[in-house]
Design a protein around this motif. Structure first.
Motif, mmCIF file in Angstrom:
data_model
loop_
_atom_site.group_PDB
_atom_site.id
_atom_site.type_symbol
_atom_site.label_atom_id
_atom_site.label_comp_id
_atom_site.label_asym_id
_atom_site.label_seq_id
_atom_site.Cartn_x
_atom_site.Cartn_y
_atom_site.Cartn_z
ATOM 1 N N ARG A 111 12.933 70.150 44.446
ATOM 2 C CA ARG A 111 11.589 69.577 44.509
ATOM 3 C C ARG A 111 11.482 68.588 45.675
ATOM 4 O O ARG A 111 10.456 68.503 46.349
ATOM 5 C CB ARG A 111 11.243 68.889 43.180
ATOM 6 N N VAL A 112 12.544 67.831 45.906
ATOM 7 C CA VAL A 112 12.560 66.913 47.039
ATOM 8 C C VAL A 112 12.484 67.694 48.348
ATOM 9 O O VAL A 112 11.744 67.325 49.276
ATOM 10 C CB VAL A 112 13.829 66.032 46.993
ATOM 11 N N THR A 152 6.185 64.345 43.530
ATOM 12 C CA THR A 152 6.458 65.708 43.069
ATOM 13 C C THR A 152 6.335 65.806 41.558
ATOM 14 O O THR A 152 5.860 66.818 41.031
ATOM 15 C CB THR A 152 7.863 66.170 43.505
ATOM 16 N N ALA A 199 12.133 63.959 37.170
ATOM 17 C CA ALA A 199 11.583 65.277 37.478
ATOM 18 C C ALA A 199 10.990 65.907 36.222
ATOM 19 O O ALA A 199 11.446 65.656 35.105
ATOM 20 C CB ALA A 199 12.665 66.184 38.062
ATOM 21 N N GLN A 247 6.593 69.099 53.661
ATOM 22 C CA GLN A 247 5.161 68.918 53.803
ATOM 23 C C GLN A 247 4.830 68.032 55.007
ATOM 24 O O GLN A 247 5.624 67.173 55.396
ATOM 25 C CB GLN A 247 4.578 68.288 52.522
ATOM 26 N N GLU A 306 2.680 66.009 40.765
ATOM 27 C CA GLU A 306 2.184 67.347 41.122
ATOM 28 C C GLU A 306 2.544 68.366 40.036
ATOM 29 O O GLU A 306 1.705 69.166 39.607
ATOM 30 C CB GLU A 306 2.787 67.763 42.461
ATOM 31 N N ASP A 307 3.803 68.342 39.581
ATOM 32 C CA ASP A 307 4.248 69.303 38.575
ATOM 33 C C ASP A 307 3.583 69.056 37.226
ATOM 34 O O ASP A 307 3.209 69.996 36.522
ATOM 35 C CB ASP A 307 5.768 69.242 38.433
ATOM 36 N N SER A 367 11.094 70.545 48.847
ATOM 37 C CA SER A 367 9.729 71.037 48.990
ATOM 38 C C SER A 367 8.818 69.946 49.542
ATOM 39 O O SER A 367 7.990 70.188 50.432
ATOM 40 C CB SER A 367 9.209 71.534 47.643
ATOM 41 N N ALA A 368 8.984 68.733 49.022
ATOM 42 C CA ALA A 368 8.163 67.613 49.487
ATOM 43 C C ALA A 368 8.500 67.239 50.931
ATOM 44 O O ALA A 368 7.622 66.876 51.717
ATOM 45 C CB ALA A 368 8.364 66.404 48.569
ATOM 46 N N LEU A 392 8.495 59.743 46.957
ATOM 47 C CA LEU A 392 8.504 61.195 47.074
ATOM 48 C C LEU A 392 8.716 61.841 45.704
ATOM 49 O O LEU A 392 8.008 62.782 45.321
ATOM 50 C CB LEU A 392 9.615 61.609 48.040
#
Length: 348
Positions: free
Chosen positions: A223-224, A251, A122, A230, A254-255, A226-227, A247
Motif C-alpha cells: 500500500r505504501v 492509504t 493498514a 502517486q 482510501e481503503d 502504491s502511494a 502516507l
C-alpha cells in the motif's frame, strides 16, 4: 446448527451493554490515566506540548488532545443520531499496545468496539470482515431496523515531549523504544528501493509478494508503494517517519472509504467516520512517579464526517480547530464522569 436455525432460535430483543456492565472494562484504563494527566496541566503547558507535535507535523491540521477531540466528535455525531445507544464502532489502528488508550477513548463513547487492527494501521479486514462488523450493530425499532456505525481509522506515531519523532518510552523497558515500528520498517523498505522506489518494476519485486508468516507487513509495504507512485509523493530518498505516517494514514483512509462505499447501504444505515494520526507525546520516562512529564495523546484528524439518510456533513469545526468549544467540553466532561462512576463501582 446452521445460520438460519440460529436466527430463528434467538428471538430475544438486542440491547447494548449498560454503563454499569462496562465498569470492569474501564478499570485502570490508559484512557482514564490520560484524563488525569491532561487535567493536571496548565493551559500554557498544553499549548507548549501541542506546539511540539505541530512542529513534527507541519503539513497537517493542528493536533488536538485526544480526549477533547473525541468529546467534540461524539457530541457532533450524537446530534445526528449516532450515539452510544444506537451505534457500534469499528476501530482500525496499529496492533501496538500503545494504541490501547485511543481505542478506549472511542469505547468510552460507543461501548466495546469491533477491532480491525493491523500493523501500521493498514485496513486488512476486507469485505467479509466489514460484513461481520455490520451484523453486530444495534438495530432501531427491532429486527431489520436501521443500523448505525462509527468508523475510526488511525495510523500512529510517537513524538516525545522534547520533539523527537519516533521516540517513546515503554513501561518496564530500560532503553528508548520507537513508534510506529511497522512504519519505520516501511520507511526502511522505501529507502531501500533507492531511486527506483515507486516504479512499477520495483513494486513487482518478489520480496513484496505476500508471505504467510508475514502478511500484514507485506500488505502495508504494498500500500505504501502504491502511494509512493502517486503524483506529489515524497522523495523516497528524503522521506522521514512523519511523512510516512501521513502516507499510511492516507492509504488507510482510501481503503476504508472504498470498503464503506462497497458495503454500506445508506438506505438502511447511517455512519460516521474519523480518520487521521494518533500521536503519542510521551515524556522521557514512563510516568513512574509524581513530577514526571506526563504522557499525552493527540489526534491529527484528516477527516471527520457523518452520513445520515445518505446526506454527508463534514464536521470541520470539530476536526480542524484547536478550540474544544462549550458543547465538546461538556460532552467530554460528561463521558469522563460516567467513566469514573464505572471505575468506582468496579472497586466496590
Amino acid at each position: 446448527m446452521g445460520v438460519e436455525m440460529l436466527a430463528k432460535a434467538d428471538v430475544r430483543p438486542a440491547r447494548r451493554r449498560s454503563l454499569a456492565e462496562d465498569a470492569r472494562a474501564f478499570a485502570g484504563s490508559a484512557a482514564l490515566s490520560n484524563h488525569a494527566c491532561v487535567a493536571a496541566l496548565s493551559a500554557s503547558q498544553k499549548n507548549a506540548r501541542a506546539e511540539v507535535v505541530a512542529k513534527a507535523f507541519p503539513k497537517t491540521a493542528p493536533p488536538a488532545l485526544a480526549d477533547d477531540f473525541m468529546g467534540r466528535a461524539a457530541a457532533a455525531f450524537a446530534a445526528r443520531g449516532l450515539s452510544r445507544d444506537t451505534t457500534i464502532a469499528l476501530t482500525a489502528m496499529c496492533r501496538d499496545e500503545a494504541c490501547a488508550g485511543m481505542r478506549e477513548l472511542v469505547e468510552e463513547h460507543y461501548g466495546q468496539s469491533f477491532h480491525a487492527h493491523s500493523l501500521g494501521g493498514a485496513i486488512t479486514l476486507g469485505k467479509v470482515g466489514m460484513g461481520a462488523f455490520m451484523h453486530h450493530s444495534p438495530t432501531e425499532g427491532g429486527p431489520g431496523g436501521r443500523e448505525r456505525y462509527a468508523f475510526i481509522s488511525m495510523a500512529h506515531c510517537a513524538v516525545d515531549s522534547s520533539g523527537k519523532v519516533g521516540a517513546m518510552q515503554r513501561e518496564g523497558r530500560h532503553e528508548c523504544s520507537s513508534g510506529c515500528g511497522a512504519l519505520l520498517g516501511a520507511l526502511g523498505h522505501v529507502k531501500g528501493g533507492g531511486g527506483d522506489a515507486g516504479t512499477p518494476a520495483w513494486r513487482k519485486q518478489d520480496s513484496l509478494e505476500l508471505d504467510r508468516l508475514n502478511p500484514e507487513f507485506k500488505f502495508l509495504c504494498r500500500r505504501v508503494d502504491s502511494a509512493m507512485a502517486q503524483p506529489g509523493a515524497p522523495n523516497p530518498k528524503k522521506i522521514g517517519l512523519a511523512d510516512m505516517t501521513i502516507l499510511a494514514a492516507g492509504t488507510a483512509r482510501e481503503d476504508l472509504e472504498e470498503l464503506i462505499a462497497d458495503c454500506v447501504d445508506t438506505k438502511a444505515a447511517d455512519y460516521c467516520v474519523i480518520t487521521g494520526i494518533h500521536v503519542h507525546n510521551w515524556g522521557p520516562v514512563f510516568n513512574t512517579g509524581e513530577g514526571d512529564v506526563p504522557n499525552l495523546e493527540y489526534v491529527i484528524p484528516t477527516s471527520c464526517y457523518s452520513v445520515v439518510n445518505g446526506h454527508r456533513v463534514d464536521h470541520n469545526d470539530v476536526a480542524f480547530t484547536g478550540d474544544a468549544g462549550v458543547e465538546g467540553k461538556l460532552q467530554a466532561l460528561e463521558n469522563r464522569m460516567m467513566a469514573l462512576e464505572r471505575l468506582i463501582k468496579s472497586k466496590l
